[in-house]
Design a protein around this motif. Structure first.
Motif, PDB file in Angstrom:
ATOM      1  N   MET A   1       0.859  -1.172   0.000  1.00 18.77           N
ATOM      2  CA  MET A   1       0.000   0.000   0.000  1.00 18.77           C
ATOM      3  C   MET A   1       0.899   1.227   0.000  1.00 18.77           C
ATOM      4  O   MET A   1       1.898   1.266   0.712  1.00 18.77           O
ATOM      5  CB  MET A   1      -0.918  -0.007   1.219  1.00 18.77           C
ATOM      6  CG  MET A   1      -1.894   1.147   1.271  1.00 18.77           C
ATOM      7  SD  MET A   1      -2.913   1.248   2.776  1.00 18.77           S
ATOM      8  CE  MET A   1      -3.794  -0.270   2.730  1.00 18.77           C
ATOM      9  N   ASP A   5      -2.966   5.033  -2.419  1.00 20.71           N
ATOM     10  CA  ASP A   5      -4.005   4.016  -2.238  1.00 20.71           C
ATOM     11  C   ASP A   5      -4.965   4.363  -1.100  1.00 20.71           C
ATOM     12  O   ASP A   5      -6.010   3.722  -0.959  1.00 20.71           O
ATOM     13  CB  ASP A   5      -3.373   2.655  -1.936  1.00 20.71           C
ATOM     14  CG  ASP A   5      -2.542   2.126  -3.084  1.00 20.71           C
ATOM     15  OD1 ASP A   5      -2.979   2.254  -4.240  1.00 20.71           O
ATOM     16  OD2 ASP A   5      -1.450   1.578  -2.819  1.00 20.71           O
ATOM     17  N   VAL A   9      -8.830   2.929  -0.501  1.00 19.63           N
ATOM     18  CA  VAL A   9      -8.907   2.032   0.655  1.00 19.63           C
ATOM     19  C   VAL A   9      -9.926   2.568   1.656  1.00 19.63           C
ATOM     20  O   VAL A   9     -10.721   1.810   2.214  1.00 19.63           O
ATOM     21  CB  VAL A   9      -7.514   1.826   1.294  1.00 19.63           C
ATOM     22  CG1 VAL A   9      -7.622   1.245   2.698  1.00 19.63           C
ATOM     23  CG2 VAL A   9      -6.650   0.929   0.408  1.00 19.63           C
ATOM     24  N   TYR A  43       1.760  -3.385   4.717  1.00 11.65           N
ATOM     25  CA  TYR A  43       0.410  -3.125   4.230  1.00 11.65           C
ATOM     26  C   TYR A  43       0.331  -3.461   2.754  1.00 11.65           C
ATOM     27  O   TYR A  43       1.242  -3.135   1.993  1.00 11.65           O
ATOM     28  CB  TYR A  43      -0.011  -1.666   4.489  1.00 11.65           C
ATOM     29  CG  TYR A  43      -0.530  -1.513   5.889  1.00 11.65           C
ATOM     30  CD1 TYR A  43      -1.886  -1.550   6.153  1.00 11.65           C
ATOM     31  CD2 TYR A  43       0.345  -1.410   6.955  1.00 11.65           C
ATOM     32  CE1 TYR A  43      -2.364  -1.470   7.454  1.00 11.65           C
ATOM     33  CE2 TYR A  43      -0.126  -1.330   8.254  1.00 11.65           C
ATOM     34  CZ  TYR A  43      -1.477  -1.365   8.491  1.00 11.65           C
ATOM     35  OH  TYR A  43      -1.939  -1.303   9.779  1.00 11.65           O
ATOM     36  N   VAL A  45      -2.312  -3.986  -0.847  1.00 18.60           N
ATOM     37  CA  VAL A  45      -3.592  -3.805  -1.525  1.00 18.60           C
ATOM     38  C   VAL A  45      -3.692  -4.859  -2.612  1.00 18.60           C
ATOM     39  O   VAL A  45      -2.684  -5.300  -3.159  1.00 18.60           O
ATOM     40  CB  VAL A  45      -3.766  -2.400  -2.142  1.00 18.60           C
ATOM     41  CG1 VAL A  45      -3.831  -1.338  -1.059  1.00 18.60           C
ATOM     42  CG2 VAL A  45      -2.705  -2.086  -3.163  1.00 18.60           C
ATOM     43  N   GLU A  47      -5.590  -5.457  -6.262  1.00 14.14           N
ATOM     44  CA  GLU A  47      -6.268  -4.726  -7.324  1.00 14.14           C
ATOM     45  C   GLU A  47      -6.833  -5.692  -8.349  1.00 14.14           C
ATOM     46  O   GLU A  47      -6.235  -6.733  -8.627  1.00 14.14           O
ATOM     47  CB  GLU A  47      -5.290  -3.790  -8.036  1.00 14.14           C
ATOM     48  CG  GLU A  47      -4.720  -2.713  -7.155  1.00 14.14           C
ATOM     49  CD  GLU A  47      -3.712  -1.842  -7.888  1.00 14.14           C
ATOM     50  OE1 GLU A  47      -3.093  -2.330  -8.858  1.00 14.14           O
ATOM     51  OE2 GLU A  47      -3.542  -0.690  -7.495  1.00 14.14           O
ATOM     52  N   ILE A  54      -9.163  -1.202  -6.327  1.00  8.15           N
ATOM     53  CA  ILE A  54      -8.720  -1.879  -5.111  1.00  8.15           C
ATOM     54  C   ILE A  54      -9.895  -2.676  -4.558  1.00  8.15           C
ATOM     55  O   ILE A  54     -10.962  -2.122  -4.296  1.00  8.15           O
ATOM     56  CB  ILE A  54      -8.158  -0.889  -4.078  1.00  8.15           C
ATOM     57  CG1 ILE A  54      -6.837  -0.328  -4.605  1.00  8.15           C
ATOM     58  CG2 ILE A  54      -7.979  -1.558  -2.708  1.00  8.15           C
ATOM     59  CD1 ILE A  54      -6.174   0.682  -3.714  1.00  8.15           C
ATOM     60  N   TYR A  57      -7.448  -5.166   1.035  1.00 11.66           N
ATOM     61  CA  TYR A  57      -6.239  -4.636   1.654  1.00 11.66           C
ATOM     62  C   TYR A  57      -6.023  -5.358   2.967  1.00 11.66           C
ATOM     63  O   TYR A  57      -6.932  -5.989   3.517  1.00 11.66           O
ATOM     64  CB  TYR A  57      -6.318  -3.119   1.856  1.00 11.66           C
ATOM     65  CG  TYR A  57      -7.490  -2.668   2.688  1.00 11.66           C
ATOM     66  CD1 TYR A  57      -7.388  -2.523   4.072  1.00 11.66           C
ATOM     67  CD2 TYR A  57      -8.713  -2.390   2.092  1.00 11.66           C
ATOM     68  CE1 TYR A  57      -8.470  -2.125   4.829  1.00 11.66           C
ATOM     69  CE2 TYR A  57      -9.797  -1.979   2.841  1.00 11.66           C
ATOM     70  CZ  TYR A  57      -9.670  -1.859   4.201  1.00 11.66           C
ATOM     71  OH  TYR A  57     -10.749  -1.467   4.947  1.00 11.66           O
ATOM     72  N   LEU A  88      -4.435 -12.604   0.911  1.00  8.30           N
ATOM     73  CA  LEU A  88      -3.948 -11.483   1.713  1.00  8.30           C
ATOM     74  C   LEU A  88      -3.365 -11.970   3.039  1.00  8.30           C
ATOM     75  O   LEU A  88      -2.293 -11.526   3.459  1.00  8.30           O
ATOM     76  CB  LEU A  88      -5.075 -10.476   1.957  1.00  8.30           C
ATOM     77  CG  LEU A  88      -5.507  -9.657   0.744  1.00  8.30           C
ATOM     78  CD1 LEU A  88      -6.818  -8.929   1.026  1.00  8.30           C
ATOM     79  CD2 LEU A  88      -4.425  -8.670   0.331  1.00  8.30           C
ATOM     80  N   GLY A 175       2.142  -4.781  -2.570  1.00  8.63           N
ATOM     81  CA  GLY A 175       2.492  -4.269  -1.271  1.00  8.63           C
ATOM     82  C   GLY A 175       3.496  -3.136  -1.364  1.00  8.63           C
ATOM     83  O   GLY A 175       3.844  -2.683  -2.446  1.00  8.63           O
ATOM     84  N   HIS A 179       4.534  -2.060  -5.091  1.00 11.42           N
ATOM     85  CA  HIS A 179       3.492  -1.198  -5.662  1.00 11.42           C
ATOM     86  C   HIS A 179       4.084   0.127  -6.103  1.00 11.42           C
ATOM     87  O   HIS A 179       4.700   0.825  -5.322  1.00 11.42           O
ATOM     88  CB  HIS A 179       2.395  -0.962  -4.634  1.00 11.42           C
ATOM     89  CG  HIS A 179       1.198  -0.289  -5.221  1.00 11.42           C
ATOM     90  ND1 HIS A 179       0.167   0.122  -4.454  1.00 11.42           N
ATOM     91  CD2 HIS A 179       0.859   0.058  -6.465  1.00 11.42           C
ATOM     92  CE1 HIS A 179      -0.762   0.680  -5.193  1.00 11.42           C
ATOM     93  NE2 HIS A 179      -0.351   0.651  -6.426  1.00 11.42           N
TER      94      HIS A 179
END
Length: 180
Positions: A1, A5, A9, A43, A45, A47, A54, A57, A88, A175, A179
């Motif tokens: 993240m 984002d 989120v 963290y 996300v 997609e 998104i 998360y 996740l 992540g 990202h």
């Protein structure tokens, strides 16, 4: 993240957790500890491949006492049952292993049976209840613990351990390191 984002989120956070949604400042604070050599957070996300919406998360914090805490996991309602929550959680457990944590803790709403079943499949066990933990709804939290998170990770080399209900793992789960 990453910081960009946060707005999408937050929209998902408010949709899924209207009474006790995290604030923008809470996400900013967590991300401030998710980069660099002294990072204590991870963290992620997820997609959609087409359009980049998104759809999930997750976040984890590692403490200096060899313990990690799952801070949040959320999956868009239209993605429930696709295996995204499992992917996740798998990434969070990989992060806990990389942080050399011997155990992972989490709190889960007592009325969130779907999430409890997910955590139990990964080996988490209930160890207590925190009364009135989720505010303002005054909902209790089930406290769960997993010892040795590395043993709960699915094997990537053994096809017999794959979950046939889990879709193609090529669905991006991005992540902080990858990202952007």
């Amino acid at each position: 993240m990453r910081w960009w984002d946060i707005d999408p989120v937050l929209r998902l956070e408010r949709e899924l957790f209207p009474e006790d949604a995290w604030s923008r400042g809470m996400f900013w604070s967590e991300l401030a500890h998710a980069r660099g050599p002294s990072a204590t957070r991870r963290y992620l996300v997820a997609e959609e491949p087409a359009g980049g919406r998104i759809v999930g998360y997750a976040g984890l914090v590692a403490s200096s006492s060899d313990q990690a805490d799952v801070q949040t996991i959320a999956v868009a309602r239209d993605q429930w049952g696709t295996g995204l929550g499992s992917r996740l959680l798998t990434e969070l457990l990989r992060a806990a292993t990389a942080f050399e944590c011997a155990e992972v803790m989490l709190e889960c709403r007592v009325d969130n049976i779907r999430a409890q079943r997910l955590y139990e499949r990964f080996g988490f066990a209930a160890i207590g209840v925190r009364r009135g933990y989720y505010q303002p709804g005054n909902v209790d939290a089930l406290v769960m613990r997993l010892t040795d998170p590395s043993t709960s990770l699915p094997s990537t080399s053994d096809p017999s351990t794959s979950d046939p209900a889990t879709p193609d793992p090529s669905t991006p789960v991005q992540g902080t390191e990858t990202h952007g």
